[in-house]
Design an enzyme around this catalytic site. Structure first.
Site, PDB file in Angstrom:
ATOM      1  N   GLY A  50       0.814  -1.216   0.000  1.00  0.00           N
ATOM      2  CA  GLY A  50       0.000   0.000   0.000  1.00  0.00           C
ATOM      3  C   GLY A  50       0.841   1.256   0.000  1.00  0.00           C
ATOM      4  O   GLY A  50       0.340   2.358  -0.272  1.00  0.00           O
ATOM      5  N   ARG A  51       2.107   1.083   0.330  1.00  0.00           N
ATOM      6  CA  ARG A  51       2.990   2.265   0.316  1.00  0.00           C
ATOM      7  C   ARG A  51       4.400   1.864  -0.091  1.00  0.00           C
ATOM      8  O   ARG A  51       5.382   2.419   0.400  1.00  0.00           O
ATOM      9  CB  ARG A  51       3.000   2.941   1.681  1.00  0.00           C
ATOM     10  CG  ARG A  51       3.402   2.041   2.827  1.00  0.00           C
ATOM     11  CD  ARG A  51       3.837   2.889   3.975  1.00  0.00           C
ATOM     12  NE  ARG A  51       3.993   2.123   5.192  1.00  0.00           N
ATOM     13  CZ  ARG A  51       4.404   2.651   6.320  1.00  0.00           C
ATOM     14  NH1 ARG A  51       4.692   3.922   6.373  1.00  0.00           N
ATOM     15  NH2 ARG A  51       4.534   1.903   7.391  1.00  0.00           N
ATOM     16  N   ASP A  55      -2.110   7.017   2.739  1.00  0.00           N
ATOM     17  CA  ASP A  55      -1.546   8.027   1.832  1.00  0.00           C
ATOM     18  C   ASP A  55      -0.330   7.503   1.059  1.00  0.00           C
ATOM     19  O   ASP A  55       0.253   8.224   0.254  1.00  0.00           O
ATOM     20  CB  ASP A  55      -1.160   9.291   2.619  1.00  0.00           C
ATOM     21  CG  ASP A  55      -0.101   9.023   3.678  1.00  0.00           C
ATOM     22  OD1 ASP A  55       0.337   7.860   3.823  1.00  0.00           O
ATOM     23  OD2 ASP A  55       0.301   9.980   4.376  1.00  0.00           O
ATOM     24  N   ARG A  74       5.757 -13.578   1.157  1.00  0.00           N
ATOM     25  CA  ARG A  74       5.304 -13.700   2.545  1.00  0.00           C
ATOM     26  C   ARG A  74       4.363 -14.886   2.678  1.00  0.00           C
ATOM     27  O   ARG A  74       3.814 -15.358   1.676  1.00  0.00           O
ATOM     28  CB  ARG A  74       4.514 -12.444   2.942  1.00  0.00           C
ATOM     29  CG  ARG A  74       5.227 -11.155   2.673  1.00  0.00           C
ATOM     30  CD  ARG A  74       4.239 -10.060   2.220  1.00  0.00           C
ATOM     31  NE  ARG A  74       4.970  -8.889   1.726  1.00  0.00           N
ATOM     32  CZ  ARG A  74       5.343  -7.876   2.487  1.00  0.00           C
ATOM     33  NH1 ARG A  74       4.985  -7.850   3.748  1.00  0.00           N
ATOM     34  NH2 ARG A  74       6.035  -6.875   1.992  1.00  0.00           N
ATOM     35  N   ASP A  89       1.312 -11.482   7.048  1.00  0.00           N
ATOM     36  CA  ASP A  89       1.923 -10.721   5.941  1.00  0.00           C
ATOM     37  C   ASP A  89       3.311 -10.233   6.316  1.00  0.00           C
ATOM     38  O   ASP A  89       4.065  -9.785   5.455  1.00  0.00           O
ATOM     39  CB  ASP A  89       1.044  -9.516   5.562  1.00  0.00           C
ATOM     40  CG  ASP A  89       0.791  -8.588   6.729  1.00  0.00           C
ATOM     41  OD1 ASP A  89       0.199  -9.041   7.732  1.00  0.00           O
ATOM     42  OD2 ASP A  89       1.198  -7.418   6.674  1.00  0.00           O
TER      43      ASP A  89
HETATM   44  P1  AMP Z   1       2.298  -2.944   8.046  1.00  0.00           P
HETATM   45  O1  AMP Z   1       1.674  -2.544   9.333  1.00  0.00           O
HETATM   46  O2  AMP Z   1       3.477  -2.124   7.647  1.00  0.00           O
HETATM   47  O3  AMP Z   1       2.562  -4.421   7.956  1.00  0.00           O
HETATM   48  O4  AMP Z   1       1.224  -2.623   6.913  1.00  0.00           O
HETATM   49  C1  AMP Z   1      -0.002  -3.288   6.812  1.00  0.00           C
HETATM   50  C2  AMP Z   1      -0.690  -2.907   5.528  1.00  0.00           C
HETATM   51  O5  AMP Z   1      -1.018  -1.519   5.538  1.00  0.00           O
HETATM   52  C3  AMP Z   1       0.143  -3.132   4.280  1.00  0.00           C
HETATM   53  O6  AMP Z   1      -0.722  -3.538   3.249  1.00  0.00           O
HETATM   54  C4  AMP Z   1       0.705  -1.772   4.003  1.00  0.00           C
HETATM   55  O7  AMP Z   1       1.065  -1.594   2.663  1.00  0.00           O
HETATM   56  C5  AMP Z   1      -0.442  -0.873   4.409  1.00  0.00           C
HETATM   57  N1  AMP Z   1      -0.019   0.480   4.794  1.00  0.00           N
HETATM   58  C6  AMP Z   1       0.669   0.859   5.896  1.00  0.00           C
HETATM   59  N2  AMP Z   1       0.868   2.184   5.919  1.00  0.00           N
HETATM   60  C7  AMP Z   1       0.294   2.679   4.805  1.00  0.00           C
HETATM   61  C8  AMP Z   1       0.154   3.992   4.234  1.00  0.00           C
HETATM   62  N3  AMP Z   1       0.647   5.089   4.834  1.00  0.00           N
HETATM   63  N4  AMP Z   1      -0.516   4.107   3.066  1.00  0.00           N
HETATM   64  C9  AMP Z   1      -1.020   3.029   2.444  1.00  0.00           C
HETATM   65  N5  AMP Z   1      -0.925   1.781   2.907  1.00  0.00           N
HETATM   66  C10 AMP Z   1      -0.270   1.600   4.076  1.00  0.00           C
HETATM   67 MG    MG Z   2       3.674  -5.478   6.657  1.00  0.00          MG
END
Ligand code: AMP
Ligand code: MG
Length: 488
Positions: free
Chosen positions: A94-95, A127, A185, A254
């Site tokens: 997502g980012r 974002d 993953r 994930d």
């Molecule tokens: P994480 O907590 O880093 O494992 O992220 C969990 C999910 O949220 C993943 O799909 C990330 O890509 C998404 N994600 C985290 N932060 C953001 C952000 N600022 N914008 C878009 N997607 C995000």
């Molecule tokens: Mg992650």
């Protein structure tokens, strides 16, 4: 494709992009206003075959910020799913975008990923951006893990974007260049099992096997062998976490790799006072991802991988379940064996004795009872300065030391060899929370010298050098416990 090699050293071959379309969306990073390199991992860059001088420049900053796409890259956002705190959901990059796979001069393959590079079709409400503090934090801790000898994704660079991002307040935006054996993953397999065809699932499994476990390609049931190998690597990885007191903090499926590397340094932190119930993450209210629960969660996540692989394990579903359960049931024993071996090394023991486990447990119990620092207790034993632990004042510890010394006497190896083993098994320094915070605060004010020094110290945690002593000190007692945050 080799045209750019001499200039910047990029040498991409993008095998993931050749997988079926279900697994990704082609997506360029969103250009940013004013990219600037803040940290650049020159040692890692050299290993990757990159040209340090060419990249430590405005041009390099533009590449690490996603504003300029290097030749041969084929940017994409990966699709994946995952169980977050036990709940299954669709996720995906997502980012982040995968720029491509760098082939090193040694012929190794590494994913080059930009994290914080803008929105993608998987962004949901986010974002797509990241703040400087958390990206620097990931850089520090992942490089510390590498220094500790623990399989991990690495950090090549952090650039600031010249843009602000909105969190609780406005924060400087940043992008981390993450390097990984791959970003496959458990959640990638869950995604394939849930939304792909059986053929796509098979293609993904064959891809993962070829990339990470080529030695099992010819096995009779290679998918079962694959499950077994991932179980082994994860059992080894989580053992290593336990041995140094690393708490991942968000072991969602994930965030568990197929390669066996540690990934996703959001809310992680190192335990100071020994207590299996330790949790730092602000959102982990139930202690699901507490230190002492990490092996259990590991096997829970691997069971999700096994479920996803079921259609490939056997045509008969019941038979497939039996095969998977049989492999999963090995995890506990693998972990226990690795852990005992690691703990023996931490105590300078080469041979095995029946009573080693109680000897280890009793030390840990003493640490817990008296609130002793985990790393510093082993450090004190290693440098033979028991007076440096608060346990010294207790008679139980004196008795324990006698038992331990007697035990060390019952092995052929010399005292010197035992000390050497301990020095190589007990880090003198870890990225202590207050030291990390101090480095981040200085960096936020534009001073990167504290961070650079911390990185240097953490690159050689088993050095036992005098300059490390400063980094072994505990924080001033605080009325509030240390807290970490995800998704920042
Ligand atoms: P994480 O907590 O880093 O494992 O992220 C969990 C999910 O949220 C993943 O799909 C990330 O890509 C998404 N994600 C985290 N932060 C953001 C952000 N600022 N914008 C878009 N997607 C995000
Ligand atoms: Mg992650």
């Amino acid at each position: 494709m080799t045209k750019d090699i001499n200039e910047t050293g990029w040498n991409f071959d993008n095998s993931y992009a050749r997988l079926p379309q279900t697994f990704f969306t082609s997506q360029n990073p969103t250009p940013v206003r004013a990219p600037k390199i803040t940290v650049f991992n020159k040692t890692l860059a050299a290993t990757l075959g990159l040209n340090i001088t060419a990249l430590d420049s405005q041009d390099g900053a533009a590449i690490f910020a996603g504003s300029k796409i290097p030749d041969g890259a084929s940017p994409l956002a990966q699709a994946y799913a995952g169980h977050q705190f036990g709940h299954f959901t669709m996720l995906g990059d997502g980012r982040a975008v995968l720029l491509g796979e760098q082939i090193t001069p040694q012929g190794e393959r590494f994913d080059i990923q930009l994290k914080g590079s803008g929105r993608t079709p998987y962004s949901r409400g986010g974002d797509g951006r990241a703040a400087l503090g958390p990206m620097l934090r990931e850089y520090i801790i992942s490089e510390a893990m590498h220094g500790l000898g623990i399989p991990t994704t690495r950090s090549l660079a952090v650039v600031t974007t010249g843009e602000e991002i909105a969190r609780e307040s406005y924060l400087p935006g940043a992008i981390l260049t993450r390097v990984a054996a791959s970003h496959l993953r458990v959640g990638t397999f869950q995604y394939a099992a849930r939304w792909g065809t059986k053929e796509e699932l098979r293609e993904l499994a064959d891809y993962a096997i070829k990339r990470h476990y080529p030695e099992i390609q010819e096995d009779e049931n290679r998918y079962l062998a694959f499950l077994e190998e991932v179980i082994k690597r994860q059992a080894m990885l989580i053992t290593k976490w336990q041995l140094v007191g690393f708490i991942h903090g968000v072991m969602n499926t994930d965030n568990m790799t197929i390669s066996g590397e540690t990934i996703d340094y959001g809310p992680c932190a190192f335990m100071d006072t020994f207590d299996p119930a330790t949790v730092f993450s602000s959102i982990d209210r139930e202690g699901r991802y507490a230190y002492g629960n990490q092996p259990n969660i590991g096997v829970w996540n691997l069971a999700r991988l096994a479920e996803a692989l079921l259609p490939l394990l056997h045509d008969d579903q019941e038979e497939a379940v039996t095969l998977a359960q049989d492999k999963l049931s090995d995890f506990a024993q693998l972990f226990e064996t690795n852990w005992l071996e690691g703990m023996r090394a931490k105590l300078g023991l080469f041979n095995e004795e029946e009573q080693d486990k109680p000897l280890i447990k009793d030390l840990l119990d003493l640490m817990k009872m008296h609130g002793a620092d985990y790393t510093n207790t082993f450090r004190a034993l290693t440098i033979n300065k028991p007076e440096e632990t608060i346990l010294q004042e207790t008679t139980e510890f004196t008795e324990w030391l006698e038992r331990w010394n007697a035990r060390r006497g019952r092995q052929e190896e010399s005292k010197e060899a035992s000390i050497e083993l301990m020095r190589n098994s007990n880090p003198s320094v870890i990225p202590r929370n207050h030291r990390v915070e101090e480095a981040l605060e200085a960096a936020n004010n534009g001073d990167y010298s504290v961070l650079e020094k911390l990185l240097e110290i953490l690159s050689n945690p088993y050095a036992y050098s005098p300059e490390q002593i400063h980094y072994t000190s505990l924080p001033e007692p605080s009325p509030r416990p240390y807290r970490t945050f995800c998704g920042t």
